[in-house]
Design an enzyme around this catalytic site. Structure first.
Site, PDB file in Angstrom:
ATOM      1  N   GLU A  82       7.906   0.112   0.584  1.00  0.00           N
ATOM      2  CA  GLU A  82       6.544  -0.235   0.995  1.00  0.00           C
ATOM      3  C   GLU A  82       5.569   0.711   0.282  1.00  0.00           C
ATOM      4  OE1 GLU A  82       4.121  -1.259   5.074  1.00  0.00           O
ATOM      5  OE2 GLU A  82       5.361   0.539   5.066  1.00  0.00           O
ATOM      6  N   CYS A 111       0.139  -3.463   6.537  1.00  0.00           N
ATOM      7  CA  CYS A 111       1.584  -3.626   6.740  1.00  0.00           C
ATOM      8  C   CYS A 111       2.024  -5.054   6.444  1.00  0.00           C
ATOM      9  CB  CYS A 111       1.961  -3.240   8.168  1.00  0.00           C
ATOM     10  SG  CYS A 111       1.030  -4.098   9.448  1.00  0.00           S
ATOM     11  N   LYS A 152      -3.962   7.780  21.077  1.00  0.00           N
ATOM     12  CA  LYS A 152      -3.876   8.814  20.032  1.00  0.00           C
ATOM     13  C   LYS A 152      -4.076   8.124  18.680  1.00  0.00           C
ATOM     14  CE  LYS A 152      -2.499  12.314  17.420  1.00  0.00           C
ATOM     15  NZ  LYS A 152      -2.585  11.573  16.115  1.00  0.00           N
ATOM     16  N   GLU A 184       5.578  -1.588  15.976  1.00  0.00           N
ATOM     17  CA  GLU A 184       5.182  -2.446  14.853  1.00  0.00           C
ATOM     18  C   GLU A 184       5.115  -1.537  13.642  1.00  0.00           C
ATOM     19  OE1 GLU A 184       3.248  -3.722  11.917  1.00  0.00           O
ATOM     20  OE2 GLU A 184       1.467  -3.723  13.199  1.00  0.00           O
TER      21      GLU A 184
END
Length: 474
Positions: A376, A282, A174, A248
């Protein structure tokens, strides 16, 4: 152009015919329609994967034959590099040169590596002094739900499907709703490579399709890369079903630049770490901590290097900074450049540009509590903060709930090892960034996730280890 699911060996529309518009971030206009999957489409895909695993040849196939097909898959990725590069650039605004030069070769390398790793891996034989022989088998786990993010759609999709397939599992992939194109191409290329029907299925759509996939009772493993918030939701669902999960998640990477560092090298690597993929990484080194005696010199060099980056049309081979991937994400990143988020910090260079573009932005004098230093941001925005001692630098780097990536720049061997040991991070680079050995574990601590993948770590996740004890004294 219409982008379809790939389910049980066929390119298909959604059962209800629903579609959505796939937006090019550079033009901010739709360039394709994508099938919008629902739970019904997910059920079809999982059923196909379950049937292919339980009755088909893939899980019973030898490592050499599976490896041959995966190498063929890798060859087709390389052969179709132009189409894949077009898909990535148009889906998320990634500079085409980066896709062609890094993402496509790495996608092929992922498949080749895990095909060979599975074939060459050795299992354990355990000596016994009681008239028994004990050995370990690593058997395919079953149906894998692989949910890939929008920032590296092709590369991270193959990072998930390559080990899953190499160890004999079947997969339902997906992709993120913003980046469906390369995933659909992967599904098509897998079939062309001769991978049997139902082994790799691709379901497009929004979060409801992903949620249906993660809660499906016939899914045996879940591997997800994305936000920490979504990871928590997936983890909760997986816990209810006792489904093993690899997460992750986000990061707030730090780079420590010590006074004895090679500043030319440190600037080069930290620019890549901060602004590669327009900061939508990331692992991004979005917090720079520089020892006081070289802080001003480093800041000057780093600022000039940031200003020299070329921003523009991602299809131009010379472009280094493209647009942000979506209107929603542009709004998020923009919000971190207002006075409240800066918390008194000062923008040295950069800021908002036009449309969905943000210039490479360098911010100083940022207090530890400011949102731009804590959250972030996931854009081309970096803070630069001085520190005095080695321990202070390590403490500043560790002052985050995330723990995915960190860097240190020093010519002192002893300090390099001390700092690497002291950093609370799943990945530490010394005098470099994003250099990957696919045998090494990849993942993070804290809000950056659960589990590791890579080499034998992927084997342990995508298989069911089984101990076999044989009596041999009779």
């Amino acid at each position: 152009m219409k982008i379809r699911h790939v389910i049980d060996g066929q390119e298909t529309d959604s059962l209800d015919g629903a579609t959505y518009e796939d937006i090019d971030p550079y033009t901010r206009a739709g360039y394709a329609t994508a099938a919008r999957g629902t739970e019904a489409d997910v059920n079809l895909a999982v059923r196909a994967a379950r049937h292919a695993f339980d009755t088909g040849p893939w899980s019973r196939m030898g490592f050499a034959e599976r490896g041959r097909l995966l190498h063929r898959f890798a060859e087709l990725i390389e052969r179709n590099a132009e189409d894949l590069a077009d898909a990535e650039t148009r889906d998320m605004g990634k500079p085409r040169a980066a896709v062609a030069g890094h993402d496509v070769p790495r996608a092929a390398a992922n498949l080749r590596f895990f095909a060979d790793h599975a074939r060459l891996s050795a299992a354990e034989a355990l000596p016994s002094d009681a008239g028994h022989h004990v050995y370990v088998r690593y058997e395919s786990a079953g149906v894998v739900a692989a949910i890939a993010p929008w920032n590296f759609p092709l590369m991270l999709a193959t990072w998930k499907i390559a080990p899953a397939l190499a160890w004999g599992n079947t997969v339902v992939l997906k992709p993120a709703e913003d980046t469906p194109h390369s995933a659909a191409l992967l599904g098509r290329l897998a079939l062309e490579a001769g991978i049997p029907d139902g082994v790799l299925n691709v379901v497009l759509g929004y979060g409801d399709a992903g949620a249906a996939l993660t809660r499906h009772p016939d899914v045996d493993r879940i591997t997800f890369t994305g936000s920490s918030a979504t990871g928590r939701a997936i983890g909760a669902v997986a816990a209810e079903r006792l489904t093993p999960v690899s997460l992750e998640l986000g990061g707030k990477g730090a780079a420590l630049v010590f006074a004895d560092a090679d500043l030319d090298s440190a600037v080069e690597w930290t620019i890549k770490a901060a602004f590669g993929n327009t900061g939508q990484v990331c692992l991004a080194g979005s917090r720079l901590f520089v020892q006081q005696s070289v802080h001003e010199e480093f800041l000057d060099r780093f600022t000039r290097a940031a200003e020299a980056l070329r921003m523009g049309d991602p299809s131009d081979p010379g472009t280094e900074i493209g647009p942000l991937a979506s209107a929603q994400h542009f709004g998020k990143v923009s919000g971190y450049l207002d006075a409240r988020a800066l918390g008194g910090g000062r923008i040295v260079t950069g800021g908002l540009a036009h449309d969905w573009f943000v210039r490479p932005t360098v911010v100083t004098d940022v207090p530890a509590h400011a949102p731009i230093q804590r959250d972030e941001v996931f854009g081309p925005v970096v803070t630069v903060t001085p520190f005095a001692t080695e321990q202070e630098g390590v403490d500043l780097a560790n002052a985050t709930p995330y723990g995915l990536s960190a860097m240190a720049f020093t010519e002192n061997l002893h300090r390099a090892h001390r700092v690497a040991a002291g950093l609370r991070s799943g990945n530490v680079w010394i005098n470099c960034f994003f250099v990957r050995d696919l045998r090494a574990p990849f993942g993070g601590v804290g809000d950056s996730g659960i589990g590791r993948e890579g080499g034998t770590f992927s084997r342990e996740f995508f298989t069911e280890p089984k101990s076999v004890t044989m009596r041999i004294d009779a």
